[in-house]
Design a protein around this motif. Sequence first.
Motif, PDB file in Angstrom:
ATOM      1  N   ASN A 516      -3.294  13.792   0.654  1.00  0.00           N
ATOM      2  CA  ASN A 516      -3.545  12.882  -0.444  1.00  0.00           C
ATOM      3  C   ASN A 516      -3.970  11.531   0.091  1.00  0.00           C
ATOM      4  OD1 ASN A 516      -2.627  10.780  -2.605  1.00  0.00           O
ATOM      5  ND2 ASN A 516      -2.763  12.737  -3.654  1.00  0.00           N
ATOM      6  N   PRO A 517      -5.094  11.000  -0.370  1.00  0.00           N
ATOM      7  CA  PRO A 517      -5.580   9.729   0.187  1.00  0.00           C
ATOM      8  C   PRO A 517      -4.658   8.567  -0.109  1.00  0.00           C
ATOM      9  CG  PRO A 517      -6.845  10.350  -1.758  1.00  0.00           C
ATOM     10  CD  PRO A 517      -5.966  11.518  -1.427  1.00  0.00           C
ATOM     11  N   LEU A 518      -3.825   8.673  -1.154  1.00  0.00           N
ATOM     12  CA  LEU A 518      -2.945   7.554  -1.475  1.00  0.00           C
ATOM     13  C   LEU A 518      -1.975   7.258  -0.342  1.00  0.00           C
ATOM     14  CD1 LEU A 518      -2.055   7.920  -5.249  1.00  0.00           C
ATOM     15  CD2 LEU A 518      -3.798   6.551  -4.146  1.00  0.00           C
ATOM     16  N   ALA A 519      -1.520   8.301   0.364  1.00  0.00           N
ATOM     17  CA  ALA A 519      -0.585   8.072   1.460  1.00  0.00           C
ATOM     18  C   ALA A 519      -1.250   7.255   2.563  1.00  0.00           C
ATOM     19  CB  ALA A 519      -0.087   9.414   1.998  1.00  0.00           C
ATOM     20  N   GLY A 520      -2.465   7.648   2.959  1.00  0.00           N
ATOM     21  CA  GLY A 520      -3.166   6.891   3.989  1.00  0.00           C
ATOM     22  C   GLY A 520      -3.561   5.503   3.525  1.00  0.00           C
ATOM     23  N   ILE A 521      -4.006   5.386   2.268  1.00  0.00           N
ATOM     24  CA  ILE A 521      -4.404   4.086   1.747  1.00  0.00           C
ATOM     25  C   ILE A 521      -3.204   3.153   1.663  1.00  0.00           C
ATOM     26  CG2 ILE A 521      -5.266   2.921  -0.324  1.00  0.00           C
ATOM     27  CD1 ILE A 521      -7.064   5.347  -0.768  1.00  0.00           C
ATOM     28  N   GLN A 522      -2.077   3.694   1.188  1.00  0.00           N
ATOM     29  CA  GLN A 522      -0.882   2.864   1.092  1.00  0.00           C
ATOM     30  C   GLN A 522      -0.415   2.427   2.475  1.00  0.00           C
ATOM     31  OE1 GLN A 522       2.531   3.542   1.881  1.00  0.00           O
ATOM     32  NE2 GLN A 522       3.467   1.866   0.741  1.00  0.00           N
ATOM     33  N   GLY A 523      -0.506   3.300   3.466  1.00  0.00           N
ATOM     34  CA  GLY A 523      -0.144   2.923   4.827  1.00  0.00           C
ATOM     35  C   GLY A 523      -1.047   1.831   5.371  1.00  0.00           C
ATOM     36  N   LEU A 524      -2.360   1.933   5.097  1.00  0.00           N
ATOM     37  CA  LEU A 524      -3.291   0.903   5.529  1.00  0.00           C
ATOM     38  C   LEU A 524      -2.974  -0.430   4.867  1.00  0.00           C
ATOM     39  CD1 LEU A 524      -5.856  -0.060   6.971  1.00  0.00           C
ATOM     40  CD2 LEU A 524      -7.182   0.847   5.050  1.00  0.00           C
ATOM     41  N   GLY A 525      -2.704  -0.390   3.561  1.00  0.00           N
ATOM     42  CA  GLY A 525      -2.388  -1.621   2.844  1.00  0.00           C
ATOM     43  C   GLY A 525      -1.126  -2.281   3.360  1.00  0.00           C
ATOM     44  N   PRO A 599      -1.302   2.857  -5.006  1.00  0.00           N
ATOM     45  CA  PRO A 599      -0.322   3.945  -5.210  1.00  0.00           C
ATOM     46  C   PRO A 599       0.291   3.972  -6.602  1.00  0.00           C
ATOM     47  CG  PRO A 599       0.079   2.805  -3.133  1.00  0.00           C
ATOM     48  CD  PRO A 599      -0.915   1.983  -3.889  1.00  0.00           C
ATOM     49  N   LEU A 600       0.191   2.857  -7.337  1.00  0.00           N
ATOM     50  CA  LEU A 600       0.779   2.810  -8.672  1.00  0.00           C
ATOM     51  C   LEU A 600      -0.187   3.261  -9.765  1.00  0.00           C
ATOM     52  CD1 LEU A 600       2.773  -0.562  -8.553  1.00  0.00           C
ATOM     53  CD2 LEU A 600       3.708   1.748  -8.549  1.00  0.00           C
ATOM     54  N   ILE A 601      -1.448   3.559  -9.402  1.00  0.00           N
ATOM     55  CA  ILE A 601      -2.437   3.919 -10.423  1.00  0.00           C
ATOM     56  C   ILE A 601      -1.985   5.117 -11.250  1.00  0.00           C
ATOM     57  CG2 ILE A 601      -4.786   4.763 -10.792  1.00  0.00           C
ATOM     58  CD1 ILE A 601      -5.687   3.076  -8.434  1.00  0.00           C
ATOM     59  N   PRO A 602      -1.625   6.262 -10.633  1.00  0.00           N
ATOM     60  CA  PRO A 602      -1.222   7.406 -11.475  1.00  0.00           C
ATOM     61  C   PRO A 602       0.026   7.130 -12.289  1.00  0.00           C
ATOM     62  CG  PRO A 602      -0.786   7.843  -9.154  1.00  0.00           C
ATOM     63  CD  PRO A 602      -1.592   6.602  -9.201  1.00  0.00           C
ATOM     64  N   TYR A 603       0.968   6.394 -11.717  1.00  0.00           N
ATOM     65  CA  TYR A 603       2.196   6.078 -12.466  1.00  0.00           C
ATOM     66  C   TYR A 603       1.888   5.217 -13.677  1.00  0.00           C
ATOM     67  CZ  TYR A 603       6.491   3.627 -13.655  1.00  0.00           C
ATOM     68  OH  TYR A 603       7.528   3.067 -14.338  1.00  0.00           O
ATOM     69  N   ILE A 604       1.016   4.218 -13.498  1.00  0.00           N
ATOM     70  CA  ILE A 604       0.681   3.329 -14.617  1.00  0.00           C
ATOM     71  C   ILE A 604      -0.025   4.102 -15.723  1.00  0.00           C
ATOM     72  CG2 ILE A 604      -0.701   1.324 -15.275  1.00  0.00           C
ATOM     73  CD1 ILE A 604      -0.265   0.293 -12.396  1.00  0.00           C
ATOM     74  N   LEU A 605      -1.028   4.890 -15.351  1.00  0.00           N
ATOM     75  CA  LEU A 605      -1.784   5.629 -16.367  1.00  0.00           C
ATOM     76  C   LEU A 605      -0.889   6.626 -17.099  1.00  0.00           C
ATOM     77  CD1 LEU A 605      -5.122   6.309 -14.444  1.00  0.00           C
ATOM     78  CD2 LEU A 605      -4.729   4.670 -16.280  1.00  0.00           C
ATOM     79  N   PHE A 606      -0.042   7.324 -16.360  1.00  0.00           N
ATOM     80  CA  PHE A 606       0.823   8.320 -16.997  1.00  0.00           C
ATOM     81  C   PHE A 606       1.854   7.646 -17.887  1.00  0.00           C
ATOM     82  CE2 PHE A 606       3.870  11.730 -17.420  1.00  0.00           C
ATOM     83  CZ  PHE A 606       3.086  12.868 -17.411  1.00  0.00           C
ATOM     84  N   THR A 607       2.399   6.536 -17.438  1.00  0.00           N
ATOM     85  CA  THR A 607       3.417   5.839 -18.243  1.00  0.00           C
ATOM     86  C   THR A 607       2.813   5.252 -19.503  1.00  0.00           C
ATOM     87  OG1 THR A 607       4.664   5.322 -16.224  1.00  0.00           O
ATOM     88  CG2 THR A 607       5.152   4.032 -18.195  1.00  0.00           C
ATOM     89  N   VAL A 608       1.655   4.614 -19.382  1.00  0.00           N
ATOM     90  CA  VAL A 608       0.997   4.045 -20.563  1.00  0.00           C
ATOM     91  C   VAL A 608       0.624   5.156 -21.543  1.00  0.00           C
ATOM     92  CG1 VAL A 608      -1.034   2.782 -21.366  1.00  0.00           C
ATOM     93  CG2 VAL A 608       0.181   2.025 -19.325  1.00  0.00           C
ATOM     94  N   ALA A 675     -12.609  12.979  -3.975  1.00  0.00           N
ATOM     95  CA  ALA A 675     -13.321  11.706  -4.107  1.00  0.00           C
ATOM     96  C   ALA A 675     -13.200  10.866  -2.843  1.00  0.00           C
ATOM     97  CB  ALA A 675     -12.766  10.940  -5.313  1.00  0.00           C
ATOM     98  N   ALA A 676     -11.984  10.792  -2.276  1.00  0.00           N
ATOM     99  CA  ALA A 676     -11.801  10.016  -1.046  1.00  0.00           C
ATOM    100  C   ALA A 676     -12.576  10.625   0.112  1.00  0.00           C
ATOM    101  CB  ALA A 676     -10.320   9.922  -0.709  1.00  0.00           C
ATOM    102  N   ASP A 677     -12.625  11.947   0.192  1.00  0.00           N
ATOM    103  CA  ASP A 677     -13.382  12.597   1.255  1.00  0.00           C
ATOM    104  C   ASP A 677     -14.878  12.308   1.126  1.00  0.00           C
ATOM    105  OD1 ASP A 677     -11.148  13.604   2.423  1.00  0.00           O
ATOM    106  OD2 ASP A 677     -11.320  15.609   1.565  1.00  0.00           O
ATOM    107  N   ILE A 678     -15.365  12.279  -0.104  1.00  0.00           N
ATOM    108  CA  ILE A 678     -16.789  11.975  -0.316  1.00  0.00           C
ATOM    109  C   ILE A 678     -17.110  10.568   0.179  1.00  0.00           C
ATOM    110  CG2 ILE A 678     -18.543  11.577  -2.080  1.00  0.00           C
ATOM    111  CD1 ILE A 678     -17.285  13.822  -3.703  1.00  0.00           C
ATOM    112  N   VAL A 679     -16.249   9.615  -0.170  1.00  0.00           N
ATOM    113  CA  VAL A 679     -16.470   8.231   0.261  1.00  0.00           C
ATOM    114  C   VAL A 679     -16.357   8.116   1.778  1.00  0.00           C
ATOM    115  CG1 VAL A 679     -15.590   5.874   0.115  1.00  0.00           C
ATOM    116  CG2 VAL A 679     -15.710   7.278  -1.938  1.00  0.00           C
ATOM    117  N   ASN A 680     -15.312   8.700   2.358  1.00  0.00           N
ATOM    118  CA  ASN A 680     -15.115   8.586   3.802  1.00  0.00           C
ATOM    119  C   ASN A 680     -16.216   9.280   4.599  1.00  0.00           C
ATOM    120  OD1 ASN A 680     -12.728   7.151   3.441  1.00  0.00           O
ATOM    121  ND2 ASN A 680     -11.473   9.007   3.402  1.00  0.00           N
ATOM    122  N   ALA A 681     -16.763  10.348   4.028  1.00  0.00           N
ATOM    123  CA  ALA A 681     -17.787  11.102   4.747  1.00  0.00           C
ATOM    124  C   ALA A 681     -19.157  10.444   4.697  1.00  0.00           C
ATOM    125  CB  ALA A 681     -17.880  12.522   4.183  1.00  0.00           C
ATOM    126  N   SER A 682     -19.370   9.551   3.757  1.00  0.00           N
ATOM    127  CA  SER A 682     -20.717   9.012   3.572  1.00  0.00           C
ATOM    128  C   SER A 682     -20.813   7.502   3.679  1.00  0.00           C
ATOM    129  CB  SER A 682     -21.257   9.441   2.196  1.00  0.00           C
ATOM    130  OG  SER A 682     -20.400   8.965   1.159  1.00  0.00           O
TER     131      SER A 682
END
Length: 856
Positions: A516-525, A599-608, A675-682
């Motif tokens: 899941n890209p969120l794990a790597g993105i959150q680690g980078l952040g 990392p909070l994007i899915p939680y926010i959308l689901f909660t709202v 989606a993350a793989d598409i961005v990272n690959a190109s």
Amino acid sequence: MINLFTFAVQDKSISYLTQIFGTMNGIISNPQASGGAVSGASLSLLGTMSKTFNMLLLSVGVLLVIYVTLVGLMQASQDGEFMGKKWSSLWVPFRMAAGIAALVPTGSGYSALQLLMMWVIMQGIGAADNVWSTALNYITVAGSPYANAVIPSANVYNTLSTLFQGMTCDAAAREKRIDPSGLVNGGYYCNPSNQGKSGFCTSSNDFNPLASSYSLGPNAACGTLTYCDQTQACQNPNTLQCIGCKAQITALQGVGGVGIIATLQNMANTFQQTDYSYRDFYANSFNQPNNPSWSWIYDYCNSLSPPVSQNQCCIAPTSPLAKQLIASGSMKVTCQSSTDNTILPFANDTNPQNPTDDAVKLVYWPAAMQPLAGTGNFIDTMTTQYTSVISDAVTTYIKNQANNPNSFSGQLSAANQAGWLMAGSYYYAIAQMNNNNLSAAIPVFSMTTMGISNDSPMSSYRNNYNAANTLINTAADGSSGNTLGPQLASMGGLFSNTMSSVEGGFLNATGQGNVNPLAGIQGLGMGLLITAEILLPIALALALVLGFVSNLNFKYLGTGLWLPIGPALHMVYLIFVPALFAFIVFLIAIGGLLGVYTPLIPYILFTVGSIGWFITIIEAMVAAPFVALGILAPTGEHAFLGQAKPAFLIMASVALRPVLMIFGLMVAMLLAVVAADIVNASFWSVAHSIGTLDPLGFILFFCAYVTLLITVLNKSFSAIYILPQGVMRWIGGQAETYHEAEGLHEFKGGAEGAAGKVGGAIGAGMEAAGEGAQAGGAKEEKRKQHNERVRKEEEEKRKAKLSRVEQPESEEEEEEAEKQEDSGTTGEVLKSQKPPKTEKEEKKKPEGDEKKKGEE
């Protein structure tokens, strides 16, 4: 109340609905919760208000019934039929009764229609809980949400193809008749003269499910199939390894001996019989025009265009022995051969171990093998059977885990008990799971090829190994569908009955890169934020040191010349400190977006979306009495619902919303990886093609990369609310939106504002520290300059006095001069010990000096 689905043990949505609406006569209840189901009426604010509201609308409904009755009577008297011609005499009275009954309040204050709507909503909650539990079961078994249930069918296809070749070779080796062609090279291994020399010829080639290998041919010369060892794999029968092994054996052995092994064995034996019959026909058909064992060849000749008659469907004598017998008169030609090698190809290739490819393609396949295998690719069919058995097995196993209370542990257990409503809060914990439990359950399945060396027992005997491969390719090239022959059709029927009884399975997990890209993105952040935390005290210290030192002046030792160190450091301070501050603010802003917001994007959308769902339920409860009035209306498109027809689709949308949100959450989890793989690959290849990535360019491209990544993740996670909105449009409903995107945008704005405020506070602190350091350094420098100026002035005064003192003429004058000099020196010392003069004293000093000079 009877429910269609099982609810989660501590379903939060049911608990919150109870807080809002009460139990609604036991409609809102959880039989699995502590205390059991709640039945009877309950007092609640909305229930009390609804009772009054329902009574008011019931009065309106009664007036509407009176109106319909009077108008109906008048129309009946005019048109001469009950309720007139415009209104339905069947449905209008029925809707009058149903509408009034739907408006009558119950003991809890809610009307019957409100209770019915809430029951439908409760079934939607139950469906969502079951789907959520199934997803958690899969994650528990597989160890990761990205472990795809896929068996490498290409490997299975190749293995089964090689297995069929080996079985065909084995069947040829077991042929006990003499070679009809009279060949020594190319005869059969188990011919009459060789049967007693090898134990292979008297052995059987039965498949042993408890073994781990299946050898074919003498000394395994035709190959060996390797599969799982049940004894080793099933030491613990409840493991995935054992379940996968059993599923594989079921696919290979089948039920009642009708499985992949038995089917391929039957086809291999048929191929051997076909090959022997054709070789016999090719060697002896010139004097045997009516041999019953060649009937399939006669049918083939008759199917040609133009047809070849039976007395002409034969091969002229070609062997030297046949020609010699014919010449001596001991053998006669009784068949008038009119065929050539393009119609009846050679039975033996240049290498007599196999028939020619033309014989297999033009004769063997269409005339003998296709009626048994069907029109489809029989290897592809069995590959599908193999994968289907294991796929259905793992599905059954995962489903059965839902009934196992010990199947969940840790956070997954809490997620299962809380129900669907809390799915968004457990998203990140699930997304971080990347174990590959399924890989341990992959049963080995491989096949070695036939040995072709001269030392192989089958090197000089008929084996049909290559011919079997030609047959497979011919079947694949001529495949026009999935029509099965009788043998494969019976096997498929037995498999379909067997799949439901298999309690486990495995599938190959293709999880490489599916993190899941969120794990790597959150680690980078978080790494960027930690870097900012480390740089911040360093920046403050540098600001203090540079601000202080840049205001000090230094001299060359003994020269009186000033060094330009202070101005240089001041220039460094003016350039470096703001740049360092800007870099720290950049790290905080980017790190906050990647490490906190993303990392909070899915939680926010689901909660709202969940909160919007609660609001829609309240809307449905308030609208229910009006729906009843719509049913009372005598006109309308629908025979039963009347004017309330739109309420049906809206109610379906509300009830299906929870389960569709769960689907959207899981789909978003998988889509985010893509989606993350598409961005990272190109992206970075595009960045390199645009220009060189110098430090400044890298920072700009990195900002663009972060922006694009957040954009595609927002789009991916929009499936949480787009899927529920879009599904109902397929059946004519309207998309219900709860403005989840607006809520996410507001949260992003707040997060960016908070990061900006943090950066502003850091900048203000660093600016104040720099100003303080500059002020301190300036004050110290000013004091030193003042002391130096005072020292110079006193030195000049002393020199002036000494120059004016004359030499004494007598001893008395000399003593008087020494006294004056001593008093003057003492005064100078006292003056040098006095504190520095103020600016006002400095200004008054010239006037005092001029006056003193005048007096002197």
